[in-house]
Structure formats: C-alpha cells, structure tokens
Design a protein around this motif. Structure first.
Motif, PDB file in Angstrom:
ATOM      1  N   ARG A  14      -4.270  16.112 -26.911  1.00  0.00           N
ATOM      2  CA  ARG A  14      -3.835  16.811 -25.779  1.00  0.00           C
ATOM      3  C   ARG A  14      -3.411  16.759 -24.492  1.00  0.00           C
ATOM      4  NH1 ARG A  14      -6.935  20.241 -29.822  1.00  0.00           N
ATOM      5  NH2 ARG A  14      -9.062  19.400 -28.560  1.00  0.00           N
ATOM      6  N   SER A  15      -4.558  15.903 -22.856  1.00  0.00           N
ATOM      7  CA  SER A  15      -4.425  16.072 -22.087  1.00  0.00           C
ATOM      8  C   SER A  15      -3.931  14.652 -21.508  1.00  0.00           C
ATOM      9  CB  SER A  15      -5.948  15.971 -21.753  1.00  0.00           C
ATOM     10  OG  SER A  15      -6.225  14.935 -21.547  1.00  0.00           O
ATOM     11  N   ILE A  16      -3.460  13.950 -22.239  1.00  0.00           N
ATOM     12  CA  ILE A  16      -2.575  12.510 -21.840  1.00  0.00           C
ATOM     13  C   ILE A  16      -1.634  12.503 -23.011  1.00  0.00           C
ATOM     14  CG2 ILE A  16      -3.243  10.168 -20.917  1.00  0.00           C
ATOM     15  CD1 ILE A  16      -6.053   9.906 -21.607  1.00  0.00           C
ATOM     16  N   ALA A  29     -13.090  13.405 -29.341  1.00  0.00           N
ATOM     17  CA  ALA A  29     -12.814  12.932 -28.134  1.00  0.00           C
ATOM     18  C   ALA A  29     -10.977  12.430 -27.935  1.00  0.00           C
ATOM     19  CB  ALA A  29     -13.296  11.767 -27.597  1.00  0.00           C
ATOM     20  N   LEU A  30     -10.390  11.792 -29.081  1.00  0.00           N
ATOM     21  CA  LEU A  30      -9.422  11.526 -29.155  1.00  0.00           C
ATOM     22  C   LEU A  30      -8.184  12.202 -28.909  1.00  0.00           C
ATOM     23  CD1 LEU A  30     -10.660   9.500 -31.034  1.00  0.00           C
ATOM     24  CD2 LEU A  30      -9.287   9.470 -32.672  1.00  0.00           C
ATOM     25  N   GLU A  34      -9.029  15.319 -28.105  1.00  0.00           N
ATOM     26  CA  GLU A  34      -8.634  15.875 -26.484  1.00  0.00           C
ATOM     27  C   GLU A  34      -7.405  15.461 -25.508  1.00  0.00           C
ATOM     28  OE1 GLU A  34      -9.232  18.589 -24.848  1.00  0.00           O
ATOM     29  OE2 GLU A  34      -8.600  17.300 -22.700  1.00  0.00           O
ATOM     30  N   ASP A  35      -8.098  14.096 -26.079  1.00  0.00           N
ATOM     31  CA  ASP A  35      -7.196  12.428 -25.047  1.00  0.00           C
ATOM     32  C   ASP A  35      -5.666  12.583 -26.056  1.00  0.00           C
ATOM     33  OD1 ASP A  35      -9.316  12.229 -24.091  1.00  0.00           O
ATOM     34  OD2 ASP A  35      -8.867  10.264 -24.556  1.00  0.00           O
ATOM     35  N   ALA A  55      -3.371   5.410 -17.619  1.00  0.00           N
ATOM     36  CA  ALA A  55      -4.533   6.715 -17.529  1.00  0.00           C
ATOM     37  C   ALA A  55      -5.497   6.466 -19.152  1.00  0.00           C
ATOM     38  CB  ALA A  55      -3.852   7.876 -18.273  1.00  0.00           C
ATOM     39  N   ILE A  56      -5.203   5.192 -19.879  1.00  0.00           N
ATOM     40  CA  ILE A  56      -5.632   5.367 -21.233  1.00  0.00           C
ATOM     41  C   ILE A  56      -7.269   3.881 -20.832  1.00  0.00           C
ATOM     42  CG2 ILE A  56      -6.018   4.311 -23.978  1.00  0.00           C
ATOM     43  CD1 ILE A  56      -2.836   6.110 -23.725  1.00  0.00           C
ATOM     44  N   GLU A  73     -15.915   6.045 -32.178  1.00  0.00           N
ATOM     45  CA  GLU A  73     -15.179   7.706 -30.521  1.00  0.00           C
ATOM     46  C   GLU A  73     -15.012   9.022 -31.656  1.00  0.00           C
ATOM     47  OE1 GLU A  73     -13.206   7.323 -27.027  1.00  0.00           O
ATOM     48  OE2 GLU A  73     -12.450   5.415 -27.884  1.00  0.00           O
TER      49      GLU A  73
END
Ligand code: PLP
Length: 469
Positions: free
Chosen positions: A61-63, A55-56, A58-59, A41-42, A51
């Motif tokens: 939290r979500s990944i 975005a960091l 968010e990733d 996923a990365i 970046e």
C-alpha cells in the motif's frame, strides 16, 4: 500459510481491490517519482526469516501503489489504454488459485477445453468463419511471431529440417506504421533485418496496396521469396486501418501468408456499423486480437486465430515421451502452437469477461469509447490553436498544438504540454511522431473512462497551452 491466516489476508486483499477500483480516481495516474526511488525504498537483500503478511500488505500500500503508473485509472490515456474489469480480475484470481498448466489435455483438462470454448466464442463475436482456430498467448508479439513461423514453414518447407542456411532469402511485408513486434518476429525467426520490407502509407497512414504489389514484384524479380504480409487493423501510432480487402487479394494472387494484426482494433469488429473496416479479414491466414487491450481482460491475454492450424502445429510440435498420453488424438495439445510448454490458465478470465458483459455489454462499451473519441476530435478540430493529425477510426485521437512558431519550437511546446499533464497526476498520455512532427496521443479504452474524464483532460491541455504564452 494456514487456512485461517490465508482467509484473513485474502479478504483484506479483496477489500483493498474493491476500494481501489471504487476510488480509482483518488490516486494520481502517474506517480511523482524518479527512476530508482522505489528500489531504494525496499531492502536490497531478502529477509533471512519470515515476515508477517501485515508488513507485506503495508509495503504494497505505501510503496508499490503510490509508485505505479495506474493503467486502471479512468484518465489513463497512454499507449493503448487497457483495463481490467471486475469479472476479469476475479477470473485471474481464481486461475492463480488453481495454478494449472494446460500444456496437454491431461495436464489440465478443463483449462484446455475452456481455451477451445472461450476462443471460439470470441471468434463468433468477431464474426470470423469457423475455420479459424484460436489459441491464447501472452502477448501479440508472441502471437505474431508464431504466425510468421507458420508462414516460414510454408515459404521454406526444407528449412524445417535443415534450417535457412543456403536457401534463397525472403521478405515479410508490413506498412511503415506496423508495430515493432513484426520486425522483432522477423529477426527472431532468422530472416534478418533485410528480410523485413516496410510499405509506404497514404495520407491516412494506411498501407498503399499498389506499393505492396510493386514491392513483391520487385523482390520476385530479384529472386527473393515473399514469406508473409502483415496488415494492421488499428496501428499503434494512429489506429489507422490498412485496406485489408485489397491486401488479401494481393496475398491470394501471390500465394503469400497473410497475417492481420488486430491486436488493438479487433474488438471493433463486433460493432455492425464499423464492420466495413474488417471486410476481407476473413481471408487472412492468421489474425491476432488482444483481449488485454480493448476487451477489459487483465494483462496478459492475446488470441491468435489461425485458419491453417495444422501448419502452426507443424512449426512447433515436438512431443517428448514424458508428455505423451492416450487422449492426444481426441484433444488439442496447446503446447503444439508456440514456444511455451507451460501456459497460464488465461481462458478463465476471458470466459468470465465474455459471459459477464455478453455481446451487448461489450458492444455498448466500445461504441461509447468511439463516441467519446469522436467528441474529443470534434472539440480539437474546432479550436484554432490545435489540429487533429490523423482520421479517428477507433478510440485513439492524435493531435497537436499549433503555435505558428518553427517546427522545433512547436515540437518542444507539444512535449512540454505532455510533460505538464503527466506530471499533474490528473491524466496520462503518450506521444508519437508523424511526418517528422511530435504528436500527442489520447487513447480511450478503459472501461471506467467517461466523457467527463476525457473533456477534463482536454481542458487541462488547453488551459496549460494558453498559459504558455
Ligand atoms: N500490435 C499493435 C497494433 C500494438 O499496438 C501492440 C502494442 O501496443 C502490439 C501489437 C504488441 O502487443 P503486445 O504488447 O501484446 O505484444
């Protein structure tokens, strides 16, 4: 990162942490994923340009978060359940902001001195004599290896200059239930697999002192040099307690270094009513206690107490010119106590934990864990379809389903039960093998765990096992 941007995202991160801890039960303990899912996923390559922090996060939290086995979840009962308390997390955060390296006093004066203070406070809480000097390492594996290095220094003084080549072989003794880190330390120190001798344990999985004595006599007759005895107070499989008093007497009689692995069980020494298990540990040469296991301090934090610190320093002290300073005679150089030169400021989080909870707060929480473990053990013992597999002295309960089928089928059933609870996301447990049979382990050590979390997991196990038929 400009200050305004730092403030904005740091505040967001702290808000996330607060919510995460507050709602820790809302997440699954063990994720519903397979090896490789997270990496897939990365992106496989780093970004060329910058970046945005959004975005960091968010990733994260979500990944990352959904892909985690959550050790801070109150129903995490695997391995030795550990947890990061609020004061410990804040200490860790502030230590990373300071980012100091306490190798010598001059490189980080307050960090070096706080390590003296925090480890000495812990020594007092554990009721150890003031001859024990504490130093913080990353893990018990390192602490034990350093203790064995000191023992090697005493056993083969000539090896310091010429190595072990051509010298009589030696042995380190530990119970068959000692942690694998002991054997790893033996290997790393060049004593070889044959330099490690395991001692049989009794019905309660504690080392048999008479077998230890016999093994030492046997080795002496064969011309071997006994190097160290490692006794464990709280073994990994069952939290069994080696009879430290008898073992200390043997170590003293033969003049062998005694190291105590209390990485897990050490904090129980703070409870007056449990003190009997520790009677004699003050006679050890070195003791390891991990605040990152059952003392609510974030990983990593392992304290090695040594009653003969000069020998530990002798094993590791090399002071190159670029690290010499005028205060060396009046202060400790923490780099002299192990392999690492650089070291994190781990004392801050330990100091915060000890101050925030105080002796009473720590004792109350550990006592409650012991009470819950004993309740669970009683509930299991009262159920005909299950059995408790080892005496419950600490926060660990070992048990298994008994079906009356063959040993293989019963083992399979226990593995299936473990798989079911872990894949439910409700709780996480691990297993061990005792006397050749698969056994489930439920370790209670998380600061957020209540009796309800444990009993809910026990109900799940029972219901699942009943439905298997
Ligand atoms: N000693 C005991 C009794 C343990 O249970 C463990 C780990 O669970 C260790 C040592 C090793 O601890 P660490 O992970 O800090 O190296």
């Amino acid at each position: 990162m400009p200050p305004d941007e730092f403030r904005q995202h740091a505040v967001q991160a702290v808000e996330w942490i607060t919510e995460f801890l507050e709602q820790s039960e809302a997440t699954r303990v063990f994720p519903s994923i397979r090896p490789g899912d997270i990496a897939a996923a990365i992106p496989g390559a780093p970004p060329d340009g910058p970046e945005p922090m959004e975005a960091l996060l968010e990733d994260f939290r979500s990944i990352i978060v959904p892909g985690m086995n959550h050790w801070n979840h109150p129903s995490f009962f695997g391995y030795f359940s550990v947890s990061a308390s609020g004061p410990g997390i804040i200490g860790e955060l502030l230590a990373s902001a300071l980012n100091v390296n306490a190798m010598v006093w001059r490189s980080a004066p307050a960090a070096a001195e706080l390590e003296d203070v925090a480890t000495d406070w812990l020594r007092q809480l554990l009721g150890l004599p003031d001859a024990f000097e504490g130093v913080i390492n990353d893990t018990a594996s390192s602490s034990t290896m350093y203790a064995l290095a000191a023992a090697r220094e005493v056993t083969w003084p000539e090896a310091h200059s010429s190595g072990l080549f051509g010298l009589p072989r030696g042995r380190v003794y530990a119970s068959e239930h000692a942690h694998s880190s002991v054997e790893k330390g033996v290997l790393a120190l060049g004593l070889g697999q044959e330099g490690y001798r395991t001692i049989a344990s009794d019905d309660g999985f504690a080392m048999k002192p008479d077998e230890l004595e016999a093994a030492i006599e046997d080795d002496l007759n064969d011309g071997l040099r006994p190097c160290a005895i490692v006794a464990t107070l709280g073994t990994t499989s069952t939290a069994s307690v080696d009879p430290i008093r008898s073992i200390a007497a043997i170590a003293e009689r033969h003049g062998i270094w005694l190291h105590v692995d209390a990485a897990y069980g050490g904090p129980v020494a703070m409870l007056p009513e449990e003190r009997r298990w520790f009677d004699g540990w003050e006679r050890a040469d070195s003791i390891v206690v991990n605040p990152h296991k059952w003392l609510f301090t974030p990983i990593d934090c392992s304290v090695l107490f040594c009653r003969r610190p000069a020998i530990l320093r002798q094993a590791f002290s090399i002071v190159p010119e670029y690290l010499r300073s005028s205060e060396q005679a009046e202060s400790r150089s923490l780099m002299d106590y192990g392999i690492s030169l650089g070291r994190r400021f781990r004392a801050l989080k330990l100091w915060f934990v000890l101050r925030y909870f105080g002796r009473q707060g720590l004792v109350d929480r550990i006592r409650e864990h012991l009470r819950i473990a004993s309740e669970l053990s009683d509930a299991i013992a009262a159920d005909d379809g299950w059995e408790v597999c080892a005496p419950v002295h600490m926060g660990l309960v070992t048990f298994r389903r008994i079906t009356g089928a063959s040993a293989e089928e019963e083992d399979r059933a226990n593995h299936a039960i473990l798989e079911a609870v872990n894949s439910s996301g409700l709780a996480f447990m691990t297993h061990t093998v005792l006397d050749g049979r698969v056994v489930l382990r439920l370790a209670i050590g998380n600061i957020r765990t209540t009796e309800q979390h444990v009993m809910q997991t026990w109900s799940f196990l029972r219901n699942f096992a009943n439905e298997m038929h």
